[in-house]
Design a protein around this motif. Sequence first.
Motif, PDB file in Angstrom:
ATOM      1  N   PHE A 233       2.247   1.597  -3.483  1.00 33.91           N
ATOM      2  CA  PHE A 233       1.170   1.987  -4.398  1.00 33.91           C
ATOM      3  C   PHE A 233       0.870   3.480  -4.265  1.00 33.91           C
ATOM      4  O   PHE A 233       0.695   4.186  -5.272  1.00 33.91           O
ATOM      5  CB  PHE A 233      -0.083   1.160  -4.099  1.00 33.91           C
ATOM      6  N   ASP A 234       0.813   3.960  -3.037  1.00 35.10           N
ATOM      7  CA  ASP A 234       0.568   5.385  -2.810  1.00 35.10           C
ATOM      8  C   ASP A 234       1.714   6.239  -3.342  1.00 35.10           C
ATOM      9  O   ASP A 234       1.503   7.369  -3.802  1.00 35.10           O
ATOM     10  CB  ASP A 234       0.379   5.656  -1.317  1.00 35.10           C
TER      11      ASP A 234
ATOM     12  N   TYR B 179      -4.310   3.913  -2.506  1.00 33.96           N
ATOM     13  CA  TYR B 179      -4.635   2.518  -2.175  1.00 33.96           C
ATOM     14  C   TYR B 179      -5.996   2.428  -1.488  1.00 33.96           C
ATOM     15  O   TYR B 179      -6.871   1.672  -1.912  1.00 33.96           O
ATOM     16  CB  TYR B 179      -3.538   1.936  -1.287  1.00 33.96           C
TER      17      TYR B 179
ATOM     18  N   SER C 287       0.829  -1.207   0.000  1.00 33.42           N
ATOM     19  CA  SER C 287       0.000   0.000   0.000  1.00 33.42           C
ATOM     20  C   SER C 287       0.864   1.258   0.000  1.00 33.42           C
ATOM     21  O   SER C 287       0.534   2.252  -0.662  1.00 33.42           O
ATOM     22  CB  SER C 287      -0.933   0.001   1.210  1.00 33.42           C
TER      23      SER C 287
END
Length: 288
Positions: free
Chosen positions: A218-219, A227, A215
């Motif tokens: 991804f962010d 996320y 996460s």
Amino acid sequence: MSSENQPKVSDEQKVQVFVRKSSGLVRPVGGWDTFFATFMLVTGGVPIFLISLLYLAPGANWNLAYLLMFIPSLSLASVYTLFGISMPRSGGDYVFVSRGLHPFVGFVNSFVLFFAFVFSIGVYAYFGAQYIVYALSTWAFILNSNSLMDLASALSTSTSLLISGALIIIIFLLLLTFTSTRTAFRIIFWTGVIILASTIIYFAINATITQQAFSTAFDKYAGSGAYQGVINSAISNGLTFSSGWSAMMLALPIAWYAFTWYTLPANWSGEMRQVKKSLPIGIIGVLL
């Protein structure tokens, strides 16, 4: 003439399953050739297709689902292995059904499978084309390349994916048409070795990644809060997480479908060297 003076009839003469014997002069396919031919399929468009269906069973325990479906799949794989060894002819289900039940039943079965496979080839080529887009997007992020990202975006349209999928089919058709069976399977073998090594590396790396690490990464690439934003957007559009056996019952058919491709080697068992050794490698080995 007494029964003692009559010539003895062997079991093979009593029951003639095939009109002619297979010469066995040309059997270019080995067990590991078969293994990688099937392994390449289950690492091609099929996984993307399955991943796209995971939303149907949100909250399911996928590890348990695959384990539960592995047991009946292994049983059926054993049946296909025994059939292929006892009737080593190219044709797979048609040979087994026509000899075991009736030729007409075998024809109907193969007729349906023909259209199913024609449809599947197009679908999986389309999903295989998506692999190209995913690979380009990944390298665009890694290299921070706008040109690669633009190329990935251009290839991600429906028209581009359709053209790319058609090119994949054409390339494989040319490979099968203008090369010998042995050469084609040699290409498949070494390509499969590369894919297997890449798959091992892929799973080894993913085993070290936690949900929190994913996460965060991804962010980093998609923007702060991206996320959780994806999850919130899905929930606001009707996504609900199931639990227990209700979610498991939704996951089991998808897990079952993921295992079905182990049956393919039986279709070319007539081309195999030492079929008693090669077919278990190609069917049981791939399933494991």
